[in-house]
Design a protein around this motif. Sequence first.
Motif, PDB file in Angstrom:
ATOM      1  N   GLN A 235      26.883  -4.515 -24.480  1.00 28.07           N
ATOM      2  CA  GLN A 235      25.959  -3.595 -23.806  1.00 28.07           C
ATOM      3  C   GLN A 235      24.503  -3.922 -24.164  1.00 28.07           C
ATOM      4  OE1 GLN A 235      27.700   0.023 -25.297  1.00 28.07           O
ATOM      5  NE2 GLN A 235      29.312   0.029 -23.741  1.00 28.07           N
ATOM      6  N   GLN A 236      24.273  -4.288 -25.418  1.00 27.92           N
ATOM      7  CA  GLN A 236      22.927  -4.678 -25.842  1.00 27.92           C
ATOM      8  C   GLN A 236      22.486  -5.957 -25.132  1.00 27.92           C
ATOM      9  OE1 GLN A 236      22.039  -1.643 -27.196  1.00 27.92           O
ATOM     10  NE2 GLN A 236      20.675  -2.986 -28.320  1.00 27.92           N
TER      11      GLN A 236
ATOM     12  N   GLN B 164      23.443  -6.964 -22.252  1.00 28.61           N
ATOM     13  CA  GLN B 164      23.099  -6.604 -20.861  1.00 28.61           C
ATOM     14  C   GLN B 164      21.648  -6.132 -20.776  1.00 28.61           C
ATOM     15  OE1 GLN B 164      26.259  -3.722 -19.925  1.00 28.61           O
ATOM     16  NE2 GLN B 164      26.835  -5.081 -18.246  1.00 28.61           N
ATOM     17  N   GLN B 165      21.209  -5.348 -21.735  1.00 28.41           N
ATOM     18  CA  GLN B 165      19.821  -4.885 -21.746  1.00 28.41           C
ATOM     19  C   GLN B 165      18.853  -6.051 -21.933  1.00 28.41           C
ATOM     20  OE1 GLN B 165      19.345  -1.679 -24.565  1.00 28.41           O
ATOM     21  NE2 GLN B 165      20.828  -0.380 -23.512  1.00 28.41           N
TER      22      GLN B 165
ATOM     23  N   SER C 173      18.597  -7.920 -18.762  1.00 30.71           N
ATOM     24  CA  SER C 173      17.758  -7.180 -17.818  1.00 30.71           C
ATOM     25  C   SER C 173      16.278  -7.425 -18.101  1.00 30.71           C
ATOM     26  CB  SER C 173      18.089  -5.688 -17.920  1.00 30.71           C
ATOM     27  OG  SER C 173      17.186  -4.926 -17.218  1.00 30.71           O
ATOM     28  N   GLU C 174      15.930  -7.467 -19.370  1.00 28.36           N
ATOM     29  CA  GLU C 174      14.531  -7.634 -19.751  1.00 28.36           C
ATOM     30  C   GLU C 174      14.061  -9.087 -19.750  1.00 28.36           C
ATOM     31  OE1 GLU C 174      11.594  -6.479 -23.504  1.00 28.36           O
ATOM     32  OE2 GLU C 174      13.573  -5.558 -23.353  1.00 28.36           O
TER      33      GLU C 174
END
Length: 177
Positions: free
Chosen positions: A104-105, A107-108, A111-112
């Motif tokens: 999940q991290q 994925q962030q 995204s960034e």
Amino acid sequence: MPSYCEFVRELPPDNVHRQYHDTQYGFPLTDDNELFGRLILEINQAGLSWELILKKAANFRQAYAHFDIEKVAQFTEADRARLLQDVGIIRNKLKVNAAIHNAQQIQQLQSEYGSFKAWLDHHHPMPKTDWVKLFKKTFKFTGGEITGEFLMSTGYLPGAHDGDCPVGQELKSIRHQ
């Protein structure tokens, strides 16, 4: 204590340590899912032998959806329970939870930064102590040893191979700049 290169030098070509040393250790990875997979393996090695992890690597790949970040990030309580019952991997609740959280991290970060690799590249080069701080802030179950081995095994930190190691010599031409 001998270096990893010295340790594998006399091992037969079919030995798991020799194969890992000759084909993976210190080799840069460009695929986010493979980087994530290496992180899962390094986390699961904590407190155990690397040989055990190497022998179970295919099982980890299968259990964690071929290290597909998108899929692992969506794992449910049923997936957690399945992983904790899977005798082919390390059945440790903290390590299972860390893998899901870290997906999940990532994925962030994707995204960034566009990719996990781009995030790593953005911070490279950096001393190990700074990497450790960054990983502890970003991920779960990533202390100094795990972070250092992950980064060394993927070519972001030096030291994977001795100066006279033929594999290390080959890698000098493809290391991260």
